[in-house]
Design a protein around this motif. Structure first.
Motif, mmCIF file in Angstrom:
data_model
loop_
_atom_site.group_PDB
_atom_site.id
_atom_site.type_symbol
_atom_site.label_atom_id
_atom_site.label_comp_id
_atom_site.label_asym_id
_atom_site.label_seq_id
_atom_site.Cartn_x
_atom_site.Cartn_y
_atom_site.Cartn_z
ATOM 1 N N ILE A 56 0.846 -1.186 0.000
ATOM 2 C CA ILE A 56 0.000 0.000 0.000
ATOM 3 C C ILE A 56 0.884 1.238 0.000
ATOM 4 C CG2 ILE A 56 -1.734 1.302 1.299
ATOM 5 C CD1 ILE A 56 -2.769 -1.374 2.371
ATOM 6 N N ILE A 57 0.660 2.113 -0.958
ATOM 7 C CA ILE A 57 1.516 3.292 -1.127
ATOM 8 C C ILE A 57 1.073 4.419 -0.190
ATOM 9 C CG2 ILE A 57 2.240 5.086 -2.743
ATOM 10 C CD1 ILE A 57 1.947 3.026 -4.973
ATOM 11 N N VAL A 58 2.023 4.935 0.559
ATOM 12 C CA VAL A 58 1.789 6.102 1.414
ATOM 13 C C VAL A 58 2.210 7.339 0.618
ATOM 14 C CG1 VAL A 58 2.385 7.250 3.574
ATOM 15 C CG2 VAL A 58 2.235 4.748 3.491
ATOM 16 N N PRO A 59 1.272 8.265 0.384
ATOM 17 C CA PRO A 59 1.591 9.434 -0.445
ATOM 18 C C PRO A 59 2.733 10.267 0.140
ATOM 19 C CG PRO A 59 -0.783 9.226 -0.148
ATOM 20 C CD PRO A 59 -0.146 8.257 0.800
ATOM 21 N N ALA A 60 3.487 10.898 -0.730
ATOM 22 C CA ALA A 60 4.546 11.809 -0.295
ATOM 23 C C ALA A 60 3.939 12.905 0.570
ATOM 24 C CB ALA A 60 5.241 12.410 -1.509
ATOM 25 N N GLY A 61 4.614 13.251 1.634
ATOM 26 C CA GLY A 61 4.128 14.290 2.540
ATOM 27 C C GLY A 61 3.261 13.773 3.660
ATOM 28 N N VAL A 62 2.939 12.477 3.653
ATOM 29 C CA VAL A 62 2.156 11.863 4.734
ATOM 30 C C VAL A 62 3.116 11.034 5.589
ATOM 31 C CG1 VAL A 62 0.290 10.282 5.325
ATOM 32 C CG2 VAL A 62 0.053 11.813 3.355
ATOM 33 N N PRO A 63 3.494 11.518 6.776
ATOM 34 C CA PRO A 63 4.497 10.808 7.568
ATOM 35 C C PRO A 63 4.001 9.510 8.178
ATOM 36 C CG PRO A 63 3.673 12.712 8.772
ATOM 37 C CD PRO A 63 3.100 12.807 7.391
ATOM 38 N N GLU A 64 2.707 9.464 8.556
ATOM 39 C CA GLU A 64 2.136 8.278 9.186
ATOM 40 C C GLU A 64 0.679 8.125 8.768
ATOM 41 O OE1 GLU A 64 4.267 7.732 13.483
ATOM 42 O OE2 GLU A 64 2.934 9.466 13.302
ATOM 43 N N VAL A 65 0.199 6.888 8.835
ATOM 44 C CA VAL A 65 -1.213 6.621 8.579
ATOM 45 C C VAL A 65 -1.805 5.922 9.797
ATOM 46 C CG1 VAL A 65 -0.884 6.489 6.093
ATOM 47 C CG2 VAL A 65 -0.775 4.399 7.447
ATOM 48 N N CYS A 116 -10.138 8.042 1.542
ATOM 49 C CA CYS A 116 -10.328 7.349 0.263
ATOM 50 C C CYS A 116 -9.126 7.462 -0.658
ATOM 51 C CB CYS A 116 -11.600 7.854 -0.429
ATOM 52 S SG CYS A 116 -13.099 7.333 0.427
ATOM 53 N N LEU A 117 -7.936 7.434 -0.092
ATOM 54 C CA LEU A 117 -6.733 7.420 -0.917
ATOM 55 C C LEU A 117 -6.573 6.048 -1.563
ATOM 56 C CD1 LEU A 117 -6.270 9.649 1.410
ATOM 57 C CD2 LEU A 117 -3.881 9.511 0.713
ATOM 58 N N ASP A 118 -5.901 6.009 -2.693
ATOM 59 C CA ASP A 118 -5.696 4.754 -3.412
ATOM 60 C C ASP A 118 -5.071 3.700 -2.496
ATOM 61 O OD1 ASP A 118 -6.664 5.997 -5.663
ATOM 62 O OD2 ASP A 118 -4.701 6.230 -6.634
ATOM 63 N N GLY A 119 -5.698 2.539 -2.457
ATOM 64 C CA GLY A 119 -5.149 1.405 -1.719
ATOM 65 C C GLY A 119 -5.397 1.405 -0.234
ATOM 66 N N PHE A 120 -6.136 2.377 0.287
ATOM 67 C CA PHE A 120 -6.233 2.568 1.737
ATOM 68 C C PHE A 120 -7.306 1.709 2.421
ATOM 69 C CE2 PHE A 120 -4.016 6.425 3.733
ATOM 70 C CZ PHE A 120 -2.852 6.174 3.036
ATOM 71 N N GLU A 215 5.639 6.525 -1.531
ATOM 72 C CA GLU A 215 5.398 6.912 -2.925
ATOM 73 C C GLU A 215 6.712 7.350 -3.566
ATOM 74 O OE1 GLU A 215 2.515 9.993 -5.432
ATOM 75 O OE2 GLU A 215 3.025 10.434 -3.341
ATOM 76 N N GLU A 216 6.932 6.892 -4.772
ATOM 77 C CA GLU A 216 8.125 7.314 -5.499
ATOM 78 C C GLU A 216 7.864 8.674 -6.138
ATOM 79 O OE1 GLU A 216 9.392 4.409 -8.256
ATOM 80 O OE2 GLU A 216 9.662 2.832 -6.757
#
Length: 219
Positions: A56-65, A116-120, A215-216
């Motif tokens: 599951i990709i964590v978007p850039a700028g999101v330090p934790e989920v 509702c982020l991709d893969g979440f 995220e790359e």
């Protein structure tokens, strides 16, 4: 073959007593000034769905989920107001779910950009048939991050048990075969970051595992 829902997936807020108690001060404030009387639902859209074992990709700028460990009901027959009293018979199976979100403070109208982020939404590989699952009030769930136990969830602490939740939702909307309704997420949701492996375990269920990756970002 790994399971994916054939209908709509609904999350539920404020269905654990601990969560209700923790957010009680907010409920007395505008705009509502009172606790909700009906279940508070939100949709986990199809773009959020991740199968067991997926990265599951964590978007850039999101330090934790935030990890939202729960068990969900897979519906086998229409649940409507006139069938509310027998709604429990409309459960085909139960499935583990990891309802990830970007941490946020308000429970009012959960923002799509946080939930509702991709893969979440991690989804268990195989649902457990209802006739083998036993009483949902006896469900217990453990969350491990990188092998360390980080949360234990007991579904005896629900505000609305599985039967009552279905009945109350059926009073204002129809659930159709293939739809999925989560039982809710308790307080104390652990945080995870890119590089972490999240495992959800519950007796009778296959383990749900997902790994978070950063995220790359192209330079």
């Amino acid at each position: 073959m790994k399971y994916l829902p054939s209908g709509t997936v609904y999350g539920v807020l404020l269905n654990f007593r601990g969560e209700m108690q923790a957010l009680a001060p907010q409920m007395d404030q505008p705009p509502y000034k009172a606790a909700p009387r009906a279940p508070v639902l939100y949709v986990k859209t199809a773009n959020t769905w991740s199968t067991h074992g997926a990265r599951i990709i964590v978007p850039a700028g999101v330090p934790e989920v935030e990890v939202g460990a729960t068990i969900a009901m897979v519906i086998s027959a229409d649940v409507t107001a006139d069938k509310a009293q027998s709604a429990i018979k409309s459960i085909a199976s139960f499935v583990l779910m990891n309802d990830l979100s970007v941490p946020h403070k308000s429970f009012f109208r959960p923002p799509i950009k946080f939930k509702c982020l991709d893969g979440f939404l991690g989804i268990g590989a195989q649902p457990l048939p209802a006739d083998r699952a036993g009483d949902p009030a006896q469900f217990a769930l453990e969350v491990r991050i990188n092998g360390e136990l980080r949360q234990s969830v007991k579904f005896a602490d629900l505000v609305r048990n599985a039967s009552q939740l279905l009945a109350d939702v059926g009073e204002f909307m129809t659930l159709h075969p293939g739809d999925v309704l989560m039982l809710g997420c308790d307080v104390g949701r652990p945080l995870a970051k890119a590089g972490d492996r999240i495992d959800l375990n519950a007796p009778g269920f296959d383990t749900l595992s997902n790994t978070l990756v950063a995220e790359e970002v192209n330079a």
